[in-house]
Design an enzyme around this catalytic site. Structure first.
Site, PDB file in Angstrom:
ATOM      1  N   HIS A   1     -89.657  72.060  89.106  1.00  0.00           N
ATOM      2  CA  HIS A   1     -90.400  73.042  89.900  1.00  0.00           C
ATOM      3  C   HIS A   1     -91.839  73.187  89.436  1.00  0.00           C
ATOM      4  O   HIS A   1     -92.524  74.131  89.812  1.00  0.00           O
ATOM      5  CB  HIS A   1     -89.695  74.402  89.869  1.00  0.00           C
TER       6      HIS A   1
ATOM      7  N   HIS B   1     -94.083  66.205  84.491  1.00  0.00           N
ATOM      8  CA  HIS B   1     -94.745  67.034  83.481  1.00  0.00           C
ATOM      9  C   HIS B   1     -96.141  66.551  83.140  1.00  0.00           C
ATOM     10  O   HIS B   1     -96.832  67.170  82.332  1.00  0.00           O
ATOM     11  CB  HIS B   1     -93.909  67.155  82.196  1.00  0.00           C
TER      12      HIS B   1
END
Length: 455
Positions: A173, A202
Site C-alpha cells: 500500500h 519500497h
C-alpha cells in the site's frame, strides 16, 4: 450462479484479514463469495473465523466462511489466493534479525525488505511460498496469487523464477498510501491528485505528481513539495511520532523525485542516514532505530485487547481500506477495469532495470487478469539507486534457486547499508551468527557448517 472462492493463507493475521474481507464483501458482485481461511495457529484461526463470520452478519450478505489448518484443502478450487504470513514471527525471528546485527554495530529500522534482516526473512519465507505454488498447481492452477508478504521483491522474483506459470502479483500500500500523505502535506484533496509511479517495491518513485486545475489541466506539484520542505511546512506529523518522514524529503532534494515507501524503510536501503558514531544524522532526520520491534510489541498488546472485543461483539464494522485486493478480485470477476500498482516480473517493463527482476508498475486489471504497463527507461539516478537494492535481491534469489550458501554472504556483502558499516570479516561472521541463531527456521541447505573464506 458462480461465486468466487478467495483463500487466505496466513489468515491468523486477523486485522489484515478483516480489512481485506471487509473490502471484498462491500462489493455487490462479491457479496456471495466463499471465504476460506487457513492458518497453522488454531487459536488465531478461530479468532479470524469469528471475525469473518461477524462481518458477514454485520453486512447482511450471503457469503460463506470456512476455516482450515490443511493448506491444500483450503486451496481446492480457489479463484484467488491471498497470502499474508510472517515466518518466524516477532519471536524468535524478528528479535534475532535485530539483536545479532546490533552486536556488530549494525543498526536497523524495519529489517524486513533489504539488509541482513531482509535477506534472512527472504530465506525463511520463500520456501513456504513455493509450497503454496506447488499446491496451487495441483488444485487451483488458474488462481491468482495476491501476495502481501515481505520481502516483497525477493518473494515475487523467486516465485516467478521457479514457478513461472503461477499467476501472481505482489501487493503493497506504499504507492497509494504515500500519495495520501503528500496530499495531506500540501493541503490538497487526494481526489484531485494524479500520479504515475514506477521502480521496485519500497523504492519506486513518483515520476509525475500533479494537481487537477479548474480548467481541467494538471499542475506539477514537485515545486510545491520542495518549497514546503525547505520552509519547514512539510512533512506534517504522521500517525507515528517516532517517524517524522524527513529522510524521503531530503532524498527528493537530491534526486528530484519522491520515493513511495516510508522514511523509516528508506533510511536502511541506502548508506547515508544510519552510521556508527553519527548520532547527529539520526537526530537530524529522525531515523527511528529498532522501529519494527517496537511496532510488533505494540501490535501484540493491541491484539490482546482487540481479540476480547471481537469475541464478545455482536457486530464488526470495517471501513474501506487502501489495499488493492478487492479491486483486483472485482475487476477479474466482473470485467470492470481497475488500475493498481503491482509487483511483477520485469519483462522489459522497465528497460533500465535487469530483465527478470521484480518491478512495481501500474497494472490494468480486468477479466484478462493482471496486465502490467510498459514504463521504459527511468531517470538514471533512480535506476542506479534501485540497482544497489536489486543486487541484494538477485543474490538472495540465486541462493534460494541454486541452494548455494555462498550467495547468502554475497548478498550481505553487497547490501548498501551493511557494506557501509562493516568490513568483510564482520559481514561473514555476522551471517554465520544469523544462520546459527535462526536454525530450523531456515532451509536445511542454508544451515550446517560455517562458510569458510578461501585461502
Amino acid at each position: 450462479m458462480a461465486r468466487p472462492k478467495i483463500t487466505f493463507i496466513g489468515a491468523g493475521s486477523s486485522v489484515f484479514m478483516k480489512n481485506i474481507v471487509g473490502d471484498i464483501l462491500h462489493r455487490p458482485a462479491l457479496a456471495e463469495a466463499e471465504i476460506a481461511l487457513m492458518d497453522i495457529n488454531p487459536e488465531r484461526l478461530e479468532m479470524s473465523e469469528i471475525i469473518a463470520k461477524k462481518l458477514v452478519q454485520t453486512l447482511d450478505v450471503p457469503a460463506t466462511v470456512t476455516s482450515y489448518t490443511d493448506q491444500r484443502r483450503a486451496l481446492e478450487g480457489a479463484d484467488f489466493v491471498v497470502v499474508c504470513f510472517q515466518i518466524g514471527g516477532y519471536e524468535p525471528s524478528t528479535v534475532v534479525d535485530f539483536e545479532i546485527p546490533k552486536k556488530y554495530g549494525l543498526r536497523q529500522t524495519i529489517a524486513d525488505t533489504l539488509g541482513v534482516g531482509g535477506i534472512m526473512r527472504g530465506l525463511r519465507t520463500v520456501p513456504h511460498l513455493w509450497k503454496i505454488c506447488e499446491d496451487m498447481l495441483a488444485v487451483c492452477p488458474e488462481a491468482i496469487m495476491l501476495q502481501y508478504v515481505n520481502p516483497m521483491a525477493i518473494n515475487t522474483w523467486a516465485i516467478s523464477e521457479k514457478y513461472p506459470t503461477i499467476k501472481q502479483v505482489g501487493l503493497c500500500h506504499s504507492v497509494q498510501g504515500t500519495a495520501h500523505e503528500l496530499a495531506e502535506d500540501l493541503g490538497i484533496p487526494y481526489e484531485e491528485i494524479r500520479y504515475r509511479s514506477a521502480g521496485i517495491n519500497h523504492m519506486a518513485f513518483y515520476l509525475k505528481f500533479e494537481h487537477l486545475q479548474a480548467d481541467g489541466s494538471y499542475r506539477d506539484l514537485y515545486p510545491d513539495l520542495m518549497r514546503a520542505y525547505r520552509e519547514g511546512r512539510a512533512p506534517k506529523p504522521t500517525w507515528n511520532p517516532r517517524c517524522p518522514n524527513k529522510v524521503r524529503y531530503e532524498m527528493m532534494t537530491r534526486l528530484g523525485y519522491f520515493v513511495t515507501e516510508s522514511s523509516e524503510h528508506f533510511a536502511e536501503y541506502t548508506p547515508y542516514f544510519i552510521k556508527e558514531g553519527r548520532e547527529d544524522l539520526i537526530e537530524k532526520f529522525g531515523v527511528p532505530l529498532d522501529e519494527y520491534p517496537k511496532r510488533c510489541i505494540e501490535q501484540i498488546a493491541r491484539w490482546n485487547d482487540t481479540a476480547k472485543e471481537y469475541r464478545t461483539a455482536n457486530r464488526v464494522e470495517v471501513k474501506e481500506s487502501k489495499e488493492y485486493a478487492s479491486q483486483i478480485v472485482n475487476a477479474v470477476w466482473t470485467g470492470e477495469p481497475a488500475v493498481i500498482y503491482g509487483n511483477v516480473r520485469n519483462t522489459g517493463l522497465i528497460t533500465s532495470l535487469p530483465e527478470g527482476c521484480a518491478v512495481e508498475v501500474p497494472c490494468l486489471v480486468d477479466r484478462s487478469g493482471i496486465q502490467p504497463t510498459h514504463i521504459g527507461k527511468l531517470p538514471p539516478q533512480l535506476s542506479a539507486l534501485m540497482r544497489t537494492n536489486v543486487n541484494v535481491q538477485e543474490l538472495t534469489v540465486a541462493a534460494l534457486m541454486t541452494e548455494n550458501k555462498d550467495h547468502i554472504y554475497h548478498a550481505a556483502m553487497l547490501d548498501p547499508h551493511t557494506a557501509a558499516e562493516l568490513d568483510l570479516d564482520q559481514i561473514w561472521n555476522l551471517v554465520d551468527d544469523l544462520i546459527a541463531a535462526h536454525g530450523d527456521w531456515l532451509p536445511a541447505w542454508a544451515r550446517g557448517s560455517k562458510r569458510k573464506v578461501a585461502a
